[in-house]
Design a protein around this motif. Structure first.
Motif, PDB file in Angstrom:
ATOM      1  N   ALA A  12       0.818  -1.218   0.000  1.00  0.00           N
ATOM      2  CA  ALA A  12       0.000   0.000   0.000  1.00  0.00           C
ATOM      3  C   ALA A  12       0.852   1.267   0.000  1.00  0.00           C
ATOM      4  CB  ALA A  12      -0.939   0.006   1.202  1.00  0.00           C
ATOM      5  N   ILE A  13       2.085   1.171   0.481  1.00  0.00           N
ATOM      6  CA  ILE A  13       2.981   2.327   0.555  1.00  0.00           C
ATOM      7  C   ILE A  13       3.853   2.431  -0.687  1.00  0.00           C
ATOM      8  CG2 ILE A  13       4.866   3.399   1.874  1.00  0.00           C
ATOM      9  CD1 ILE A  13       2.214   3.426   3.365  1.00  0.00           C
ATOM     10  N   GLY A  14       4.350   1.287  -1.157  1.00  0.00           N
ATOM     11  CA  GLY A  14       5.235   1.282  -2.318  1.00  0.00           C
ATOM     12  C   GLY A  14       6.647   1.702  -1.941  1.00  0.00           C
ATOM     13  N   ASN A  15       7.357   2.277  -2.872  1.00  0.00           N
ATOM     14  CA  ASN A  15       8.729   2.734  -2.633  1.00  0.00           C
ATOM     15  C   ASN A  15       8.708   4.115  -1.997  1.00  0.00           C
ATOM     16  OD1 ASN A  15       9.538   0.371  -3.840  1.00  0.00           O
ATOM     17  ND2 ASN A  15       9.891   1.313  -5.820  1.00  0.00           N
ATOM     18  N   VAL A  16       9.689   4.356  -1.128  1.00  0.00           N
ATOM     19  CA  VAL A  16       9.730   5.613  -0.375  1.00  0.00           C
ATOM     20  C   VAL A  16      11.136   6.190  -0.387  1.00  0.00           C
ATOM     21  CG1 VAL A  16       7.811   4.985   1.142  1.00  0.00           C
ATOM     22  CG2 VAL A  16      10.134   4.397   1.801  1.00  0.00           C
ATOM     23  N   ALA A  17      11.235   7.477  -0.162  1.00  0.00           N
ATOM     24  CA  ALA A  17      12.533   8.130  -0.025  1.00  0.00           C
ATOM     25  C   ALA A  17      13.125   7.771   1.332  1.00  0.00           C
ATOM     26  CB  ALA A  17      12.378   9.644  -0.138  1.00  0.00           C
ATOM     27  N   TRP A  18      14.466   7.723   1.429  1.00  0.00           N
ATOM     28  CA  TRP A  18      15.118   7.425   2.690  1.00  0.00           C
ATOM     29  C   TRP A  18      14.660   8.420   3.741  1.00  0.00           C
ATOM     30  CZ3 TRP A  18      18.194   9.545   6.378  1.00  0.00           C
ATOM     31  CH2 TRP A  18      18.816   8.654   7.252  1.00  0.00           C
ATOM     32  N   GLY A  19      14.376   7.927   4.942  1.00  0.00           N
ATOM     33  CA  GLY A  19      13.956   8.790   6.037  1.00  0.00           C
ATOM     34  C   GLY A  19      12.455   8.991   6.135  1.00  0.00           C
ATOM     35  N   THR A  20      11.711   8.400   5.200  1.00  0.00           N
ATOM     36  CA  THR A  20      10.253   8.524   5.237  1.00  0.00           C
ATOM     37  C   THR A  20       9.701   7.786   6.448  1.00  0.00           C
ATOM     38  OG1 THR A  20      10.118   8.675   2.839  1.00  0.00           O
ATOM     39  CG2 THR A  20       8.117   7.998   3.984  1.00  0.00           C
ATOM     40  N   HIS A  21       8.728   8.366   7.106  1.00  0.00           N
ATOM     41  CA  HIS A  21       8.072   7.734   8.248  1.00  0.00           C
ATOM     42  C   HIS A  21       6.608   7.485   7.905  1.00  0.00           C
ATOM     43  CE1 HIS A  21      11.544   9.617  10.125  1.00  0.00           C
ATOM     44  NE2 HIS A  21      11.410   8.747  11.100  1.00  0.00           N
ATOM     45  N   PHE A  22       6.102   6.371   8.369  1.00  0.00           N
ATOM     46  CA  PHE A  22       4.663   6.112   8.262  1.00  0.00           C
ATOM     47  C   PHE A  22       4.258   5.192   9.394  1.00  0.00           C
ATOM     48  CE2 PHE A  22       6.836   3.157   5.434  1.00  0.00           C
ATOM     49  CZ  PHE A  22       6.300   1.929   5.768  1.00  0.00           C
ATOM     50  N   CYS A  23       2.971   5.116   9.662  1.00  0.00           N
ATOM     51  CA  CYS A  23       2.488   4.232  10.716  1.00  0.00           C
ATOM     52  C   CYS A  23       1.356   3.378  10.163  1.00  0.00           C
ATOM     53  CB  CYS A  23       2.045   5.009  11.947  1.00  0.00           C
ATOM     54  SG  CYS A  23       0.556   5.975  11.695  1.00  0.00           S
ATOM     55  N   GLN A  24       1.140   2.265  10.814  1.00  0.00           N
ATOM     56  CA  GLN A  24       0.087   1.335  10.396  1.00  0.00           C
ATOM     57  C   GLN A  24      -0.694   0.936  11.630  1.00  0.00           C
ATOM     58  OE1 GLN A  24      -0.683   0.067   7.303  1.00  0.00           O
ATOM     59  NE2 GLN A  24      -2.373  -1.023   8.246  1.00  0.00           N
ATOM     60  N   PHE A  25      -1.994   1.073  11.566  1.00  0.00           N
ATOM     61  CA  PHE A  25      -2.847   0.639  12.662  1.00  0.00           C
ATOM     62  C   PHE A  25      -3.300  -0.784  12.388  1.00  0.00           C
ATOM     63  CE2 PHE A  25      -3.180   5.251  12.557  1.00  0.00           C
ATOM     64  CZ  PHE A  25      -2.922   5.561  13.887  1.00  0.00           C
ATOM     65  N   TYR A  26      -3.434  -1.566  13.419  1.00  0.00           N
ATOM     66  CA  TYR A  26      -3.867  -2.946  13.270  1.00  0.00           C
ATOM     67  C   TYR A  26      -4.738  -3.327  14.458  1.00  0.00           C
ATOM     68  CZ  TYR A  26      -0.137  -3.754  16.641  1.00  0.00           C
ATOM     69  OH  TYR A  26       0.658  -3.706  17.751  1.00  0.00           O
ATOM     70  N   GLN A  27      -5.573  -4.349  14.253  1.00  0.00           N
ATOM     71  CA  GLN A  27      -6.450  -4.814  15.325  1.00  0.00           C
ATOM     72  C   GLN A  27      -6.086  -6.208  15.805  1.00  0.00           C
ATOM     73  OE1 GLN A  27     -10.387  -4.353  13.642  1.00  0.00           O
ATOM     74  NE2 GLN A  27     -10.566  -2.300  14.475  1.00  0.00           N
ATOM     75  N   THR A  28      -5.470  -7.002  14.959  1.00  0.00           N
ATOM     76  CA  THR A  28      -5.150  -8.375  15.334  1.00  0.00           C
ATOM     77  C   THR A  28      -3.661  -8.643  15.130  1.00  0.00           C
ATOM     78  OG1 THR A  28      -5.498  -9.299  13.125  1.00  0.00           O
ATOM     79  CG2 THR A  28      -7.446  -9.147  14.579  1.00  0.00           C
ATOM     80  N   GLN A  29      -3.189  -9.703  15.754  1.00  0.00           N
ATOM     81  CA  GLN A  29      -1.796 -10.103  15.582  1.00  0.00           C
ATOM     82  C   GLN A  29      -1.522 -10.447  14.121  1.00  0.00           C
ATOM     83  OE1 GLN A  29      -0.348 -12.902  18.471  1.00  0.00           O
ATOM     84  NE2 GLN A  29       1.136 -13.744  17.053  1.00  0.00           N
ATOM     85  N   GLU A  30      -2.482 -11.041  13.450  1.00  0.00           N
ATOM     86  CA  GLU A  30      -2.319 -11.392  12.032  1.00  0.00           C
ATOM     87  C   GLU A  30      -2.152 -10.152  11.170  1.00  0.00           C
ATOM     88  OE1 GLU A  30      -4.838 -12.742  13.986  1.00  0.00           O
ATOM     89  OE2 GLU A  30      -3.716 -14.597  14.293  1.00  0.00           O
ATOM     90  N   GLU A  31      -2.909  -9.112  11.459  1.00  0.00           N
ATOM     91  CA  GLU A  31      -2.759  -7.864  10.707  1.00  0.00           C
ATOM     92  C   GLU A  31      -1.366  -7.272  10.914  1.00  0.00           C
ATOM     93  OE1 GLU A  31      -7.380  -6.301  10.604  1.00  0.00           O
ATOM     94  OE2 GLU A  31      -5.967  -5.301  11.928  1.00  0.00           O
ATOM     95  N   LEU A  32      -0.866  -7.341  12.137  1.00  0.00           N
ATOM     96  CA  LEU A  32       0.477  -6.839  12.412  1.00  0.00           C
ATOM     97  C   LEU A  32       1.514  -7.633  11.629  1.00  0.00           C
ATOM     98  CD1 LEU A  32       2.551  -5.107  13.886  1.00  0.00           C
ATOM     99  CD2 LEU A  32       2.409  -6.727  15.802  1.00  0.00           C
ATOM    100  N   MET A  33       1.375  -8.955  11.622  1.00  0.00           N
ATOM    101  CA  MET A  33       2.327  -9.799  10.901  1.00  0.00           C
ATOM    102  C   MET A  33       2.297  -9.512   9.401  1.00  0.00           C
ATOM    103  SD  MET A  33       3.787 -11.474  13.250  1.00  0.00           S
ATOM    104  CE  MET A  33       3.502 -10.009  14.188  1.00  0.00           C
ATOM    105  N   ASP A  34       1.112  -9.252   8.861  1.00  0.00           N
ATOM    106  CA  ASP A  34       0.974  -8.950   7.434  1.00  0.00           C
ATOM    107  C   ASP A  34       1.732  -7.688   7.038  1.00  0.00           C
ATOM    108  OD1 ASP A  34      -0.602 -11.179   7.065  1.00  0.00           O
ATOM    109  OD2 ASP A  34      -2.502 -10.065   7.020  1.00  0.00           O
ATOM    110  N   ILE A  35       1.902  -6.766   7.977  1.00  0.00           N
ATOM    111  CA  ILE A  35       2.585  -5.520   7.660  1.00  0.00           C
ATOM    112  C   ILE A  35       4.064  -5.554   8.073  1.00  0.00           C
ATOM    113  CG2 ILE A  35       2.062  -4.215   9.786  1.00  0.00           C
ATOM    114  CD1 ILE A  35       1.701  -2.677   6.402  1.00  0.00           C
ATOM    115  N   ILE A  36       4.382  -6.162   9.219  1.00  0.00           N
ATOM    116  CA  ILE A  36       5.750  -6.076   9.733  1.00  0.00           C
ATOM    117  C   ILE A  36       6.720  -6.992   9.007  1.00  0.00           C
ATOM    118  CG2 ILE A  36       5.620  -7.772  11.615  1.00  0.00           C
ATOM    119  CD1 ILE A  36       7.233  -4.310  11.876  1.00  0.00           C
ATOM    120  N   PHE A  37       6.285  -8.188   8.607  1.00  0.00           N
ATOM    121  CA  PHE A  37       7.204  -9.118   7.956  1.00  0.00           C
ATOM    122  C   PHE A  37       7.733  -8.594   6.628  1.00  0.00           C
ATOM    123  CE2 PHE A  37       5.323 -12.910  10.408  1.00  0.00           C
ATOM    124  CZ  PHE A  37       6.164 -12.669  11.463  1.00  0.00           C
TER     125      PHE A  37
END
Length: 67
Positions: A12-37
């Motif tokens: 959903a984010i794609g490629n980013v410039a170095w130093g870019t910050h973003f956050c992701q909200f999640y409700q379940t452990q599975e949602e977190l794993m889908d984004i963090i891995f």
């Protein structure tokens, strides 16, 4: 200015410039794993230092097993 973009690993984010910050909200452990891995994988593949500050739902032992 032509900045080199880095692979974020997050579709959903794609490629980013170095130093870019973003956050992701999640409700379940599975949602977190889908984004963090993919995010950690992309960083490690690019020889970047990666740190995962574990949320309280994880114990260090469990995080190692999951990874």
């Amino acid at each position: 200015m032509d900045e080199k973009l880095r692979v974020s690993g997050v579709k959903a984010i794609g490629n980013v410039a170095w130093g870019t910050h973003f956050c992701q909200f999640y409700q379940t452990q599975e949602e977190l794993m889908d984004i963090i891995f993919p995010y950690l994988k992309a960083g490690l593949e690019n020889n970047e230092i990666c740190i995962w500050a574990l949320p309280r739902v994880f114990e260090t032992k469990n995080a190692h097993e999951i990874l």
